[in-house]
Design an enzyme around this catalytic site. Sequence first.
Site, short mmCIF file in Angstrom:
data_model
loop_
_atom_site.label_atom_id
_atom_site.label_comp_id
_atom_site.label_asym_id
_atom_site.label_seq_id
_atom_site.Cartn_x
_atom_site.Cartn_y
_atom_site.Cartn_z
N SER A 42 0.80 -1.22 0.00
CA SER A 42 0.00 0.00 0.00
C SER A 42 0.84 1.28 0.00
CB SER A 42 -0.94 0.00 1.21
OG SER A 42 -0.21 -0.11 2.42
N GLY A 77 -2.06 -4.19 0.99
CA GLY A 77 -2.20 -5.42 1.76
C GLY A 77 -1.28 -6.54 1.32
N ASN A 106 3.66 -5.63 5.64
CA ASN A 106 2.46 -6.35 6.07
C ASN A 106 2.80 -7.68 6.75
OD1 ASN A 106 0.33 -4.56 5.22
ND2 ASN A 106 0.92 -5.04 3.13
N ASP A 187 -4.56 6.96 9.90
CA ASP A 187 -4.15 5.64 10.42
C ASP A 187 -2.72 5.64 10.93
OD1 ASP A 187 -2.64 5.67 8.09
OD2 ASP A 187 -3.76 4.09 7.10
N HIS A 190 0.02 5.38 6.56
CA HIS A 190 0.15 5.75 5.15
C HIS A 190 0.35 7.26 4.96
CE1 HIS A 190 -2.08 1.89 5.17
NE2 HIS A 190 -1.27 1.63 4.16
#
Length: 213
Positions: A42, A77, A106, A187, A190
């Site tokens: 991502s 992801g 991830n 979040d 990012h």
Amino acid sequence: MLFLNTNSLRNKIYTLLIFIPLLLISDQLQAKETKLLILGDSLSAAYGLKQEQGWVSLLQDAWQDQEINIVNAAISGETTDGALARLPRLLEQHQPTHIYVELGGNDGLQGHPVNKMRDNLQKIIQLSQTSEVKVILQQMQIPTNYGKRYTQMFSNTYVDLATKHDLVLLPFFLENIALDKNLMQRDGIHPTAEAQIVIAKEMQKALREIILP
């Protein structure tokens, strides 16, 4: 008695003299084409933003006048397992000259075994090198709340692989950006659209020195 049509023979020779140089020029032009495959997650897939706001798209825009084409195969992801499974088809389909590997985040966030992640990354590197693709490895980082031992093993993986396979290891591109809340999405993982611009400029310099030394 055998009669040769000298005019016909002369024309064929002229045709070959013209056609062969054109083939050589065509081969040289194809050889000059540089294609960079982005194999990432991502952080390279413009998560939470429009694709054109992502650093990969911004980099391609900046390189419009260069003989460098970028294929963004990053998926939000993505893990090293998924990327390894997709890689053979990506290499066959796009035939890149360079591959930028931005993976493992991830795996770490999901608590996957570091040895498994390392094995996947090594297979990605070896598969790319077997296809005569130059590998550029991105150092990745995870939050320290996963424990000192795990985070240290995670970080060391990239250094060890870069050393073992003689790769260029780029510093984590969020290392400084992540400290500025204004450059991170809600979040906290990012980067924002503004941060993507900063990343694109840094990556333009770093990657250009590798791809076009």
